[in-house]
Design an enzyme around this catalytic site. Structure first.
Site, PDB file in Angstrom:
ATOM      1  N   ALA A 160       0.829  -1.144  -0.074  1.00  0.00           N
ATOM      2  CA  ALA A 160       0.077  -0.028   0.139  1.00  0.00           C
ATOM      3  C   ALA A 160       0.914   1.237   0.087  1.00  0.00           C
ATOM      4  O   ALA A 160       0.575   2.400  -0.458  1.00  0.00           O
ATOM      5  CB  ALA A 160      -0.739  -0.158   1.471  1.00  0.00           C
ATOM      6  N   TYR A 161       1.898   1.088   0.685  1.00  0.00           N
ATOM      7  CA  TYR A 161       2.756   2.405   0.904  1.00  0.00           C
ATOM      8  C   TYR A 161       3.297   2.574  -0.644  1.00  0.00           C
ATOM      9  O   TYR A 161       3.414   3.851  -0.876  1.00  0.00           O
ATOM     10  CB  TYR A 161       4.004   2.035   1.811  1.00  0.00           C
ATOM     11  N   GLY A 162       3.807   1.699  -1.274  1.00  0.00           N
ATOM     12  CA  GLY A 162       4.670   2.168  -2.632  1.00  0.00           C
ATOM     13  C   GLY A 162       3.821   2.647  -3.579  1.00  0.00           C
ATOM     14  O   GLY A 162       4.029   3.720  -4.117  1.00  0.00           O
ATOM     15  N   SER A 164       0.954   4.470  -3.094  1.00  0.00           N
ATOM     16  CA  SER A 164       0.636   5.662  -2.588  1.00  0.00           C
ATOM     17  C   SER A 164       1.849   6.665  -2.974  1.00  0.00           C
ATOM     18  O   SER A 164       1.471   7.894  -3.151  1.00  0.00           O
ATOM     19  CB  SER A 164       0.473   5.989  -0.979  1.00  0.00           C
ATOM     20  N   LYS A 165       3.016   6.322  -2.812  1.00  0.00           N
ATOM     21  CA  LYS A 165       4.152   7.299  -2.900  1.00  0.00           C
ATOM     22  C   LYS A 165       4.124   7.383  -4.611  1.00  0.00           C
ATOM     23  O   LYS A 165       4.611   8.199  -5.170  1.00  0.00           O
ATOM     24  CB  LYS A 165       5.359   6.585  -2.657  1.00  0.00           C
TER      25      LYS A 165
END
Length: 266
Positions: A160-162, A164-165
């Site tokens: 999810a983090y990747g 979003s970035k």
């Protein structure tokens, strides 16, 4: 030679410059607040923790303390109005609030992914929407978005983090195309691993080329002085990741798997 110049108007003189830092209570945001205050900037500080902001602001004469939760879509507009009441305008907003939680496919839930995307992506979108009308009225200003190298390509434990970035990188690029002709600068800050409390509490893997928060702040200030669109660091690490973007999938997946892409699998 014009092609060597920065894509933004350089920011070298910080004396009296009005700066709003969102995500100021710790990590890069707090370090950048200290660095800019030392250079004479006027600060507005926002984050969820009012207590941390108050503690930080004790060292900064005249700082505005504006607690907000970036997942509250109306919070940015309220804080922006308070800034305009106090200062009459704004020169730079730094959107550095973010969250990271390691996530693999077998642990994926909609709620977990939604929290990350809401904080990291939609929180930035709401912040930009709150400041752009004022910058257009002023015919000037600057927006700094803290993305991350996790947005370059898919990485282990960043389900999810990747994304979003990666979305932030695309958002900043598109934003630049719209705003640069109107005199508004857009800075995209893509750090590698920065030693923040949240990161160190979450990661269970090696963090190559780890940078301390004050060093990250120094690199950001230097990048703005050059007028760079993308400010990425440490370069020995980020340039390697940029090179990996050029690899075909067959080779890239092998490299990513060796870095930990299959740890915990099965």
């Amino acid at each position: 030679m014009g092609w060597l110049r920065g894509l933004n108007k350089p920011i070298a003189d910080w004396q009296g410059r009005r700066v709003w830092i969102v995500g100021a209570s710790s990590g890069i945001g707090a370090a950048l607040a200290s660095a800019l205050h030392a250079r004479g900037a006027r600060l507005a500080l926002s984050a969820r923790s009012a207590d941390r902001l108050q503690t930080l602001a004790q060292g900064f004469d005249g700082a505005l303390v504006l607690p907000l939760d970036v997942t509250d879509p109306g919070a940015f507009t309220v804080s922006m109005m308070q800034i305009l009441d106090a200062w009459g305008g704004l020169d730079l907003v730094v959107l550095s609030a973010g969250t990271y939680a390691p996530l693999r496919a077998w642990d994926l839930t909609a709620d977990t992914a939604r929290r990350t995307v809401h904080t990291n992506l939609l929180g930035v979108v709401d912040g930009v929407a709150a400041v752009v009308p004022q910058f257009l009225r002023q015919r000037g200003g600057a927006i700094a978005i803290v993305g991350g190298v996790a947005g370059y390509r898919g990485l282990p434990e960043a389900l999810a983090y990747g994304p979003s970035k990666a979305a932030l990188i695309n958002f900043a690029e598109t934003l630049y195309l719209d705003l640069a002709p109107r005199g508004v600068s857009v800075f995209l800050i893509n750090p590698g691993f920065v030693a923040t409390p949240r990161l160190m509490a979450c990661v269970d893997f090696e963090t190559p080329a780890l940078v301390e928060a004050p060093e990250a702040a120094r690199r950001i200030v230097e990048g703005m002085a050059r007028g760079s669109f993308e400010i990425h660091f440490p370069r020995r690490f980020t340039l390697m990741l940029k090179l990996l973007r050029c690899l075909p999938y067959r080779l890239y997946f092998r490299v990513a798997a060796r870095s930990g892409g299959r740890r915990g699998d099965g």
